[in-house]
Scaffold this motif. Sequence first.
Motif, PDB file in Angstrom:
ATOM      1  N   GLY A   5       0.761  -1.244   0.000  1.00 23.27           N
ATOM      2  CA  GLY A   5       0.000   0.000   0.000  1.00 23.27           C
ATOM      3  C   GLY A   5       0.783   1.280   0.000  1.00 23.27           C
ATOM      4  O   GLY A   5       0.216   2.324   0.328  1.00 23.27           O
ATOM      5  N   GLY A   6       2.041   1.322  -0.329  1.00 25.69           N
ATOM      6  CA  GLY A   6       2.810   2.559  -0.272  1.00 25.69           C
ATOM      7  C   GLY A   6       2.417   3.530  -1.363  1.00 25.69           C
ATOM      8  O   GLY A   6       2.036   3.154  -2.445  1.00 25.69           O
ATOM      9  N   GLY A  93      -4.658  -6.534   0.064  1.00 24.91           N
ATOM     10  CA  GLY A  93      -4.464  -7.676   0.951  1.00 24.91           C
ATOM     11  C   GLY A  93      -3.868  -8.868   0.228  1.00 24.91           C
ATOM     12  O   GLY A  93      -3.224  -8.732  -0.815  1.00 24.91           O
ATOM     13  N   VAL A  94      -4.096 -10.064   0.786  1.00 27.46           N
ATOM     14  CA  VAL A  94      -3.539 -11.288   0.219  1.00 27.46           C
ATOM     15  C   VAL A  94      -4.661 -12.269  -0.090  1.00 27.46           C
ATOM     16  O   VAL A  94      -5.782 -12.150   0.409  1.00 27.46           O
ATOM     17  CB  VAL A  94      -2.529 -11.944   1.188  1.00 27.46           C
ATOM     18  CG1 VAL A  94      -1.358 -11.015   1.434  1.00 27.46           C
ATOM     19  CG2 VAL A  94      -3.200 -12.319   2.499  1.00 27.46           C
ATOM     20  N   ARG A  95      -4.348 -13.258  -0.900  1.00 29.59           N
ATOM     21  CA  ARG A  95      -5.290 -14.313  -1.270  1.00 29.59           C
ATOM     22  C   ARG A  95      -4.985 -15.563  -0.458  1.00 29.59           C
ATOM     23  O   ARG A  95      -3.830 -15.979  -0.352  1.00 29.59           O
ATOM     24  CB  ARG A  95      -5.167 -14.620  -2.767  1.00 29.59           C
ATOM     25  CG  ARG A  95      -6.110 -15.683  -3.288  1.00 29.59           C
ATOM     26  CD  ARG A  95      -7.509 -15.162  -3.507  1.00 29.59           C
ATOM     27  NE  ARG A  95      -7.602 -14.245  -4.639  1.00 29.59           N
ATOM     28  CZ  ARG A  95      -8.754 -13.729  -5.069  1.00 29.59           C
ATOM     29  NH1 ARG A  95      -9.889 -14.043  -4.465  1.00 29.59           N
ATOM     30  NH2 ARG A  95      -8.767 -12.887  -6.086  1.00 29.59           N
ATOM     31  N   ASP A 130       1.104 -10.587   6.630  1.00 28.46           N
ATOM     32  CA  ASP A 130       0.119  -9.796   5.885  1.00 28.46           C
ATOM     33  C   ASP A 130       0.200  -8.328   6.273  1.00 28.46           C
ATOM     34  O   ASP A 130       0.194  -7.434   5.417  1.00 28.46           O
ATOM     35  CB  ASP A 130      -1.295 -10.303   6.166  1.00 28.46           C
ATOM     36  CG  ASP A 130      -1.519 -11.739   5.740  1.00 28.46           C
ATOM     37  OD1 ASP A 130      -0.747 -12.233   4.889  1.00 28.46           O
ATOM     38  OD2 ASP A 130      -2.463 -12.366   6.265  1.00 28.46           O
ATOM     39  N   LEU A 131       0.286  -8.061   7.562  1.00 24.37           N
ATOM     40  CA  LEU A 131       0.314  -6.688   8.046  1.00 24.37           C
ATOM     41  C   LEU A 131       1.638  -6.001   7.727  1.00 24.37           C
ATOM     42  O   LEU A 131       1.670  -4.790   7.489  1.00 24.37           O
ATOM     43  CB  LEU A 131       0.055  -6.667   9.553  1.00 24.37           C
ATOM     44  CG  LEU A 131      -1.331  -7.186   9.962  1.00 24.37           C
ATOM     45  CD1 LEU A 131      -1.414  -7.325  11.477  1.00 24.37           C
ATOM     46  CD2 LEU A 131      -2.426  -6.267   9.449  1.00 24.37           C
ATOM     47  N   ALA A 132       2.720  -6.770   7.683  1.00 27.30           N
ATOM     48  CA  ALA A 132       4.032  -6.202   7.377  1.00 27.30           C
ATOM     49  C   ALA A 132       4.109  -5.702   5.937  1.00 27.30           C
ATOM     50  O   ALA A 132       4.946  -4.844   5.623  1.00 27.30           O
ATOM     51  CB  ALA A 132       5.124  -7.237   7.631  1.00 27.30           C
ATOM     52  N   ARG A 133       3.252  -6.220   5.065  1.00 34.15           N
ATOM     53  CA  ARG A 133       3.246  -5.789   3.671  1.00 34.15           C
ATOM     54  C   ARG A 133       2.714  -4.374   3.492  1.00 34.15           C
ATOM     55  O   ARG A 133       2.983  -3.706   2.499  1.00 34.15           O
ATOM     56  CB  ARG A 133       2.388  -6.736   2.821  1.00 34.15           C
ATOM     57  CG  ARG A 133       2.876  -8.156   2.725  1.00 34.15           C
ATOM     58  CD  ARG A 133       1.894  -9.019   1.930  1.00 34.15           C
ATOM     59  NE  ARG A 133       1.817  -8.599   0.529  1.00 34.15           N
ATOM     60  CZ  ARG A 133       0.820  -7.923  -0.009  1.00 34.15           C
ATOM     61  NH1 ARG A 133      -0.192  -7.512   0.744  1.00 34.15           N
ATOM     62  NH2 ARG A 133       0.829  -7.611  -1.292  1.00 34.15           N
ATOM     63  N   ALA A 156      -4.416 -12.217  17.159  1.00 32.27           N
ATOM     64  CA  ALA A 156      -3.067 -12.052  17.704  1.00 32.27           C
ATOM     65  C   ALA A 156      -2.231 -11.103  16.847  1.00 32.27           C
ATOM     66  O   ALA A 156      -1.553 -10.208  17.372  1.00 32.27           O
ATOM     67  CB  ALA A 156      -2.379 -13.409  17.827  1.00 32.27           C
ATOM     68  N   ALA A 157      -2.280 -11.280  15.530  1.00 29.11           N
ATOM     69  CA  ALA A 157      -1.493 -10.414  14.653  1.00 29.11           C
ATOM     70  C   ALA A 157      -1.984  -8.974  14.734  1.00 29.11           C
ATOM     71  O   ALA A 157      -1.180  -8.031  14.764  1.00 29.11           O
ATOM     72  CB  ALA A 157      -1.551 -10.922  13.220  1.00 29.11           C
ATOM     73  N   LEU A 158      -3.293  -8.788  14.773  1.00 28.91           N
ATOM     74  CA  LEU A 158      -3.827  -7.438  14.843  1.00 28.91           C
ATOM     75  C   LEU A 158      -3.513  -6.760  16.174  1.00 28.91           C
ATOM     76  O   LEU A 158      -3.260  -5.549  16.209  1.00 28.91           O
ATOM     77  CB  LEU A 158      -5.335  -7.460  14.597  1.00 28.91           C
ATOM     78  CG  LEU A 158      -5.747  -7.680  13.135  1.00 28.91           C
ATOM     79  CD1 LEU A 158      -7.238  -7.973  13.032  1.00 28.91           C
ATOM     80  CD2 LEU A 158      -5.368  -6.471  12.267  1.00 28.91           C
ATOM     81  N   VAL A 159      -3.520  -7.506  17.257  1.00 28.22           N
ATOM     82  CA  VAL A 159      -3.150  -6.918  18.548  1.00 28.22           C
ATOM     83  C   VAL A 159      -1.704  -6.434  18.517  1.00 28.22           C
ATOM     84  O   VAL A 159      -1.389  -5.335  19.006  1.00 28.22           O
ATOM     85  CB  VAL A 159      -3.390  -7.919  19.693  1.00 28.22           C
ATOM     86  CG1 VAL A 159      -2.710  -7.451  20.980  1.00 28.22           C
ATOM     87  CG2 VAL A 159      -4.892  -8.099  19.932  1.00 28.22           C
ATOM     88  N   ARG A 160      -0.812  -7.226  17.943  1.00 29.82           N
ATOM     89  CA  ARG A 160       0.580  -6.773  17.825  1.00 29.82           C
ATOM     90  C   ARG A 160       0.674  -5.525  16.953  1.00 29.82           C
ATOM     91  O   ARG A 160       1.449  -4.601  17.238  1.00 29.82           O
ATOM     92  CB  ARG A 160       1.453  -7.912  17.276  1.00 29.82           C
ATOM     93  CG  ARG A 160       1.714  -9.017  18.293  1.00 29.82           C
ATOM     94  CD  ARG A 160       2.713 -10.029  17.787  1.00 29.82           C
ATOM     95  NE  ARG A 160       2.149 -10.931  16.786  1.00 29.82           N
ATOM     96  CZ  ARG A 160       1.553 -12.089  17.065  1.00 29.82           C
ATOM     97  NH1 ARG A 160       1.427 -12.484  18.325  1.00 29.82           N
ATOM     98  NH2 ARG A 160       1.094 -12.863  16.108  1.00 29.82           N
ATOM     99  N   TRP A 161      -0.101  -5.485  15.896  1.00 25.81           N
ATOM    100  CA  TRP A 161      -0.138  -4.310  15.015  1.00 25.81           C
ATOM    101  C   TRP A 161      -0.663  -3.095  15.782  1.00 25.81           C
ATOM    102  O   TRP A 161      -0.130  -1.984  15.661  1.00 25.81           O
ATOM    103  CB  TRP A 161      -1.014  -4.636  13.811  1.00 25.81           C
ATOM    104  CG  TRP A 161      -1.237  -3.529  12.832  1.00 25.81           C
ATOM    105  CD1 TRP A 161      -0.368  -3.088  11.875  1.00 25.81           C
ATOM    106  CD2 TRP A 161      -2.423  -2.733  12.697  1.00 25.81           C
ATOM    107  NE1 TRP A 161      -0.934  -2.071  11.149  1.00 25.81           N
ATOM    108  CE2 TRP A 161      -2.190  -1.836  11.631  1.00 25.81           C
ATOM    109  CE3 TRP A 161      -3.652  -2.704  13.359  1.00 25.81           C
ATOM    110  CZ2 TRP A 161      -3.152  -0.911  11.220  1.00 25.81           C
ATOM    111  CZ3 TRP A 161      -4.600  -1.780  12.960  1.00 25.81           C
ATOM    112  CH2 TRP A 161      -4.349  -0.889  11.908  1.00 25.81           C
TER     113      TRP A 161
END
Length: 329
Positions: A5-6, A93-95, A130-133, A156-161
Amino acid sequence: AGRAGGRGAAMTARLIQMSGVIVDLIYRVEAVPEPGTEAIVQGFSVAAGGGFNAMVAARRMGIAVAHAGTLGTGPFADIAHAAMVREGIDWIGVRLAGRDQGLCTVLTDAGGERSFIAAEGADGVVTDADLARLDPGAQDWHLLSGYALHYPQSRAALVRWLRARPPRLVFDPSPVIAAIPEGARQAALSAALWVSANRAEGAVLTGLSDPAAIAAALAEGRPAEGGAILRDGARGCHLALPGQAPVHLPGFAVRAVDTNGAGDAHTGAFIAMLAQGADAERAARIANVCAALSTTKEGPSTAPDLNTVLVAMGETPGTRDRQGDTSPA
């Protein structure tokens, strides 16, 4: 597949939707059936829903929109993707192979109120990778629903984000807020610039019943440029800024035929107007009208465009005033 998304610094603000798009199976019924009985169905349709609804409203209010959620493979994922393409929403996002999109069965009664059940699919899966992208622009806004924190494979991933404090985050608690683990709930509340909740969700979060008091409690501790919106259906909303008394902004009178997606329309419109430079009160007034007009048509994604909202408010579309740029993109 989506792309990262940059964007260059010269680009304008956009909304990045972090929550999933699902597919609604919509039944218009005379009344929601009692247990063990069958409803009389007067109509049926299939449409993209969930995180899609707020994105549509924001897009029609004049800003660019990107979806960072996961799409699966299968007929329902295809419906979701096609709907985003039609609305000019960029998927970043991703597939996820081998799993289709989640579904929501919606019963809309003769009074326009809805009852529903939902289950996640690929939309409920989000990883750290996914979020790192994601590479948001400096002016971008993020929207996160409580549904995404409710799903075990995305929480879990969203909480870290969230703990990394993403900028310009709007948190919509969603009807499942009571079922979200306390740690995840607090991570979202701590990271949010704005909280936009309906009255029932706000009561769960604060333990209060008065809507103005709920809005004030949700705004407490927010950054100076943030605050809280307490959506109160046809009665409009309560706007609270940190350290200030809440303001009640009356609803816009319409004959509602379908309230499905009205809260999402309000949230999407509010973010879009803030992103275009409107102050919070101006943005909330426009969001009230957008949400109200969305209930006058059947379907989950019926937000009007900005010109329609401004005309309903008695204003001339395409003008710039001292409260922000109201010209559509």
